[in-house]
Scaffold this active site. Sequence first.
Site, PDB file in Angstrom:
ATOM      1  N   GLY A 143       0.824  -1.202   0.000  1.00  0.00           N
ATOM      2  CA  GLY A 143       0.000   0.000   0.000  1.00  0.00           C
ATOM      3  C   GLY A 143       0.860   1.255   0.000  1.00  0.00           C
ATOM      4  O   GLY A 143       2.062   1.212   0.274  1.00  0.00           O
ATOM      5  N   CYS A 144       0.229   2.370  -0.321  1.00  0.00           N
ATOM      6  CA  CYS A 144       0.971   3.624  -0.436  1.00  0.00           C
ATOM      7  C   CYS A 144       1.488   4.072   0.930  1.00  0.00           C
ATOM      8  O   CYS A 144       2.685   4.355   1.097  1.00  0.00           O
ATOM      9  CB  CYS A 144       0.092   4.688  -1.076  1.00  0.00           C
ATOM     10  SG  CYS A 144      -1.553   4.867  -0.348  1.00  0.00           S
ATOM     11  N   TYR A 145       0.615   4.147   1.926  1.00  0.00           N
ATOM     12  CA  TYR A 145       1.067   4.560   3.263  1.00  0.00           C
ATOM     13  C   TYR A 145       2.112   3.602   3.825  1.00  0.00           C
ATOM     14  O   TYR A 145       3.128   4.039   4.368  1.00  0.00           O
ATOM     15  CB  TYR A 145      -0.115   4.636   4.231  1.00  0.00           C
ATOM     16  CG  TYR A 145      -1.068   5.782   4.042  1.00  0.00           C
ATOM     17  CD1 TYR A 145      -0.623   7.103   4.033  1.00  0.00           C
ATOM     18  CD2 TYR A 145      -2.445   5.560   3.928  1.00  0.00           C
ATOM     19  CE1 TYR A 145      -1.530   8.166   3.897  1.00  0.00           C
ATOM     20  CE2 TYR A 145      -3.347   6.607   3.791  1.00  0.00           C
ATOM     21  CZ  TYR A 145      -2.883   7.904   3.777  1.00  0.00           C
ATOM     22  OH  TYR A 145      -3.771   8.945   3.659  1.00  0.00           O
ATOM     23  N   ALA A 196       5.677   4.272   2.297  1.00  0.00           N
ATOM     24  CA  ALA A 196       6.381   5.432   2.865  1.00  0.00           C
ATOM     25  C   ALA A 196       6.780   5.167   4.310  1.00  0.00           C
ATOM     26  O   ALA A 196       7.893   5.497   4.744  1.00  0.00           O
ATOM     27  CB  ALA A 196       5.489   6.677   2.779  1.00  0.00           C
TER      28      ALA A 196
END
Lengths: 345, 345, 345, 345
Positions: A148-150, A153
Site C-alpha cells: 500500500g501507499c502509506y 512510505a
Amino acid sequence: MKVAIVGGTGYGAVELIRLLNNHPHVTVEKILSHSSSGTKLSEVYPHLSDIIDLEMDALDVEALSKQVDLVFFATPSNISKDYIPKFFELGIRCIDLSGDFRLEDEAEYRLYYEDSLADEKYIKEAVYGLPEINKEKIKDTKILANPGCYPTATLLGLLPAFKHDLVEQDNIIIDAKTGVSGAGRGLSLNVHFSEMNENFKAYKLGSHKHIPEIEQELTTAAGETIQVTFTPHIVPMTRGIMSTIYVNLKEHHSSEEIISLYQKYYKDHPFVRVRNEGIIPSTREVYGSNYCDIGIFSDERTGKLTIVSVIDNLVKGASGQAIQNMNLMCGWDETTGITQLPIYP
Amino acid sequence: MKVAIVGGTGYGAVELIRLLNNHPHVTVEKILSHSSSGTKLSEVYPHLSDIIDLEMDALDVEALSKQVDLVFFATPSNISKDYIPKFFELGIRCIDLSGDFRLEDEAEYRLYYEDSLADEKYIKEAVYGLPEINKEKIKDTKILANPGCYPTATLLGLLPAFKHDLVEQDNIIIDAKTGVSGAGRGLSLNVHFSEMNENFKAYKLGSHKHIPEIEQELTTAAGETIQVTFTPHIVPMTRGIMSTIYVNLKEHHSSEEIISLYQKYYKDHPFVRVRNEGIIPSTREVYGSNYCDIGIFSDERTGKLTIVSVIDNLVKGASGQAIQNMNLMCGWDETTGITQLPIYP
Amino acid sequence: MKVAIVGGTGYGAVELIRLLNNHPHVTVEKILSHSSSGTKLSEVYPHLSDIIDLEMDALDVEALSKQVDLVFFATPSNISKDYIPKFFELGIRCIDLSGDFRLEDEAEYRLYYEDSLADEKYIKEAVYGLPEINKEKIKDTKILANPGCYPTATLLGLLPAFKHDLVEQDNIIIDAKTGVSGAGRGLSLNVHFSEMNENFKAYKLGSHKHIPEIEQELTTAAGETIQVTFTPHIVPMTRGIMSTIYVNLKEHHSSEEIISLYQKYYKDHPFVRVRNEGIIPSTREVYGSNYCDIGIFSDERTGKLTIVSVIDNLVKGASGQAIQNMNLMCGWDETTGITQLPIYP
Amino acid sequence: MKVAIVGGTGYGAVELIRLLNNHPHVTVEKILSHSSSGTKLSEVYPHLSDIIDLEMDALDVEALSKQVDLVFFATPSNISKDYIPKFFELGIRCIDLSGDFRLEDEAEYRLYYEDSLADEKYIKEAVYGLPEINKEKIKDTKILANPGCYPTATLLGLLPAFKHDLVEQDNIIIDAKTGVSGAGRGLSLNVHFSEMNENFKAYKLGSHKHIPEIEQELTTAAGETIQVTFTPHIVPMTRGIMSTIYVNLKEHHSSEEIISLYQKYYKDHPFVRVRNEGIIPSTREVYGSNYCDIGIFSDERTGKLTIVSVIDNLVKGASGQAIQNMNLMCGWDETTGITQLPIYP
C-alpha cells in the site's frame, strides 16, 4: 514481454500505462475493465489520444492467460483474490496493487477488509513486494502483493531503525498525509473539488486498512509484536504522501549518526534517498518519480526520533513499485523503465 | 472606540481591518506601517478600494496615544517589545499579535526569538490572551499577549484533558499543519507559488517558536513540567490550521466520555465546538470564522487519545482572537463583531 | 553529444535537465549560473539529490566552447544576445529559450524588450524554432530561437487556418491563460502563494512581449499584416497554458470540416493532436509532455471560429520544444527523448 | 421578516444562510430540501454545528405560505417554475436564484433549458434582478429572477458602454472563467478533485444557458439585436468569476475617458467598483463579498476595448445579489447585511 492490466479506468492502471510506455521490454497487450468493456481507452482518458488505441475488454481468465505473460491487478479490494488463484494455476504471474494478498492473518483481513481472505495456499505463495526488504523473495514469486501507499512510505522510513534495534516498541505514532488521488477516481463528496480544495482533513482514525499491513511488517522486522497509532489525512493536492513518524529511541543517537546508518542501509537501493542533516524532503521532490526520500531529526531534548518519508503515492506507492517488482520478477535491473526524474516544479 | 493597527501591510493587520469593519463599537482610526508610510492602504490592498481610504503613517507613540484608545500590534517578532511599554506608560492598552509578550522566561525567549525579553515589569503586566482559560485576567489587563496560531489550536485541544488530569506527562506529540498565509506576506522561495503548490512540507523540526509557548501553558495547566514534540507542516492552501495531537491516557476512557467532558468544559465558550463521536472537523469548517472545532478519538487498542483541533490561523489564530480579547478588555460581549459564519465552500 | 545549459537555477533549465536525463544521445556536461556559481545543483534543487551532482559554474565562453557541442540558454531577456554571437563565431550551436533572437524588427524589440536587438548578422542566422512550420530551416541553423510559450500554443492553434486562408484579418482575439510557473522562479508578490492561490488574474493587457512574436509569425503565414488582441491571465496552478482564440471565418465551415483540415495539416507532426468534434482538451491532458492539443468549435450562429490550444508551458512551451529543435538540428528523430506521456492525474 | 430557502443542500442555499445570519431584519425560518427532508442541516454542513439547528423539510406550498413572508429558490433549473406561480397566487414573494424566470422568449428557453417556459402571466410579473439597472422595478415585484453568475459579471462590465452607445454590435467576445463552486455540489468526474486540480478547462462552447440571458439584456440596453460569442472556462479554485470582454469601439476613447464614464455610471451603486487606469482587478479582490470590480483597457493600436469584470460567483453572482434584491423589495437599504469585506488573502 506482454502484460495485461485489470482495472483499466482507475488511476493505478493509467499510471501503469504511463510508466510502461517507456519500458524497453514490455508491451501492454490488453486492458481489462468490467465497467468500460468495449470503450476505447482514449475516450476515458483523452490524454492518451493518438498514443494508445486499445479498446478495453471484460476479463476472461482463460483467454487472457494465452495472450500475456503477466497480469497487473489495479482493482478495488476483494476482487483480485478471486482471479489471481486462477491465473496462478494457469502459470501466469500476477502483480496485485490491491490489498488482497498483503495480509497473512485471516482475522485481521476480515476486520479491515470486511471479507474472507484468499485461500491459504495462495496467501503463502504471495510475497510482500517491498523490494528494499524482500528483493530475493520477489525474484521467485508468482503472486506479488504490491504494498500500500502509506505502508511503503512508512516502512521505508521505519525499517532501518527497527532492523538496528534502535526503537522502543511502544509509542509509535504515524501521522500520514496523502494527495487526493489516493482516494481514486470514484466520485464522492469527500473529494468533490469544492469540498476538498482549500481544505485539510483527517479520516478513518484507528480504522484504516493500512494499519494491519504496517504492523505485520514491523512485527516481522522487530521480532516482537508492534502496534502503531496511524492517522491518515488528505491534503488539497493531487499526488504525494508524507509520513511523519515519531518513535522513542532506546538510547539517544544524534541525527547525524542515524542518517549515516540509514544511508548505509539503503546504499544499494537506488530508489531510496536519505537526506543529510537539517534537510527534510517535501512531497514535490519525488513527484512523478519512483523515489522515496527520507529526512531524519533526532531531538536530544525529548528523546524522540522524527522520521519524514515522502513518496508519490501513484508511483512508489503503487504503479512504479509494481514495475520495480516486475523487473525483479523478470530478472531485469530493478530500475528499468522507471528512472524518470521528479517533475519540478 | 478608536483603535490603531501597527503593521498595516501584513496579513494580521488586513484581517483586523476586515473584522473590525463589522464591529459596532470600534473605528479603525490609524494604520501604521514603517515600510509603507505615506501610501494609501488601497494601493497595497486593492480589495479595500472605495471602502477604506486611510493613508498609512509611520508610528509616533506620543501622537498616536492622543488619537486612539487601544493599539493592535500586528508586527514581526521583536518590535512590539520596544513600543508597548511606552504606550503602557501613557495609559494606552495594547494587544500584541506577535510573540513578544507571550513567554515569561528570559532564557526561552532568547533561545527561540534570538533577542532579549521585554523588561520584566511589562512581562508581568502582560496576560496570555486565550479567553477560554484566562477570561478574568484578560478583562483587567493593559498588555494583552495574543496567542500564536499553533498554540491556540493545540492548547484548546489539550487543556481540558490536562485540567482533568487524564493525560500522561510524556509522549505528547503535536503534528501540526498550517495554510500558507501563516508564513505572512514576506517573499520567500518557500512560499513561492510554483514551489508550494502541489507540495507538502515539514519545517523547523524541534525549533519552532511556538514550542516554548505551548509548553509554558501546558506546564501551568498541569502543575508539572511538560515537554512536547511539535512538528509544523505547510499545506498548499491559504488558510487553516489543524493540530493532530497524540497523548497517552492515564487510564482508558471512551471517545464518548471524553467528548462529553470536553463539551461540558467548553459549554460557556461560544467559539469552541466539540464534535460528537465519529465526526472529525476539517479546516474548511472554520474558514474565515473565529471558531475552533475539535474532534476526539480514543483508541482502546493502543491506549492513545487523538485530538484533532482546527482553526482559521488568521482569525481564531490571530486577528479574530485579538478582537475577542479586545471585547473582553472593553467589557463587551466577547462575540461582538466576530460572529461571521465560516465560508463554505 | 555534450551540451551545456546556461541559467541553471531557473525552471527552464531544470526542465531541460529532467528531459535530457532520458535522452539517449546527450549528456549535460556543464550547468552555468551567474548567481549560483560554485553551488551544487542539488542544493538548489534537492529533488536531484543523488542523481545529478554537477556544480554550477560561471559562464566562460572560450572554455565552454571546448567542452560542449551545443549550448542551451534558459536565461532572462537581454542576456543571450551578448553571448550567442560569440558561440556562433566559435562554431558552437545555440538554442535560446529566451526571446532575444525571435523578433526581426529592431523597433518592436526595443518597444517590448526595452533594449537594442542583437546584431543584424546574428538575427539573420537565427531560425524561429517552431518545428511544425520551420522544420527544414531548423535542421540547418546554428542559432535557434525557441518560441515563447504563449506563441507556441497560439500559433499552432491558428496557423492551419491562416495557411488555408480561412480567416479574416481583423478581430483576432487571443485570450490566454498560463500556470504560474510561466512567471519563473523570481520572487514577487504577484506569485506569492497566499496572493495567487484561489485567485485568477489578467495582466499586461496590450503590452506583453509575446504580442509582436505572434504577429510576426502570423504576418509571415498570412502574407499580410496581422494584428492581434492578446490578453494573458494567470491560473492558480503550476503548469499549463490554454490559448482560447476567436477569429472570424471568411465563409462558414463546420467544426467537422475545419477539424479534418487541421488533422490533415498536422498528420506528420507527432506532437500536435487535434481532437474530434465536440471534444475540447484541458491543460491537464498535456501535463509534463511535449504535446499540443487542439479543440475546434465553429459557431454557425455567430460566424466565429473558436480554437482552444493547450500545452505544458515548460515542455512544448519551452524545454521540450528546445529538445525537439535540438533533435532536428542534430539529424535525430524529432521525438527522441521526449516521448513521455502526460502525467494524469 | 421570516424567510424560507428551498434547495437547502446546495451551495446557493448555504451561502444564503451565511449571509442572512448577519442580516438585522431577517430570520431564516425554514429550509426545504426534497432529498434531505428530515435531516438536520448541520449533518449535511458540519460547519453550521451549534449555530443553526434547523431540520430540513419537504416543500409544502400551502403550509409554508403561512409561515414565511418570502421564499428563496436555490434549486436546479426547471423546478421553481412549477412552484413560484403558486406562491404568487398566495401572495408570497419569491426570489429565484435559478434561471426559470430570467428569459422572456419561449423558444430560447426551450432551446437552452430543454423544457417549457413558465406561464406567460408569471414571466411578465417577473423582474430581472440586476439592481444596477433595474432598481425601481425590483422594488415592486413579487417574482424576482435573480441573474446568473456569468451574466452578472458580464452585464455589469458591458452595460455602461452600451448605454453610452460606444460599442459596435458585432464581434462581442466574452471569455469567462469561473471557480468550481459554480458547478454546484452535484458529483461529476469533471469536478472530481484529482481531475480538476492543476487543470484548466473550457466547456459548453456555444451552448451555455447564460448566452440567451446575456443577449436578452444587451439587446434591451442597446435597442438592437445583440449576439455574443461566449466561452466559459473552469479555474482550479473554489470561488470567483472573471469575465474578460472584448468589443470594438465605434470610435476611439482612451482608457481614462471610459473609466471616468464607468465610474460616473456606477457612482450611486455601492457594489460596483471601477478601478483606475492601469489597474485590473483579480478575483480574490472580491472573494466572499458582494462587490463587482471592473478594470478597463482601451487599446488605440487595435481599436479594441477590453473589460475585465470580477465577482464572487456565490455572492454577487447568486446569494448576495439575491439579498440585495430582497433588501430593495422590502424597502431597506440595498447594502443591509451584505457589507462584508472581501476575505484577503
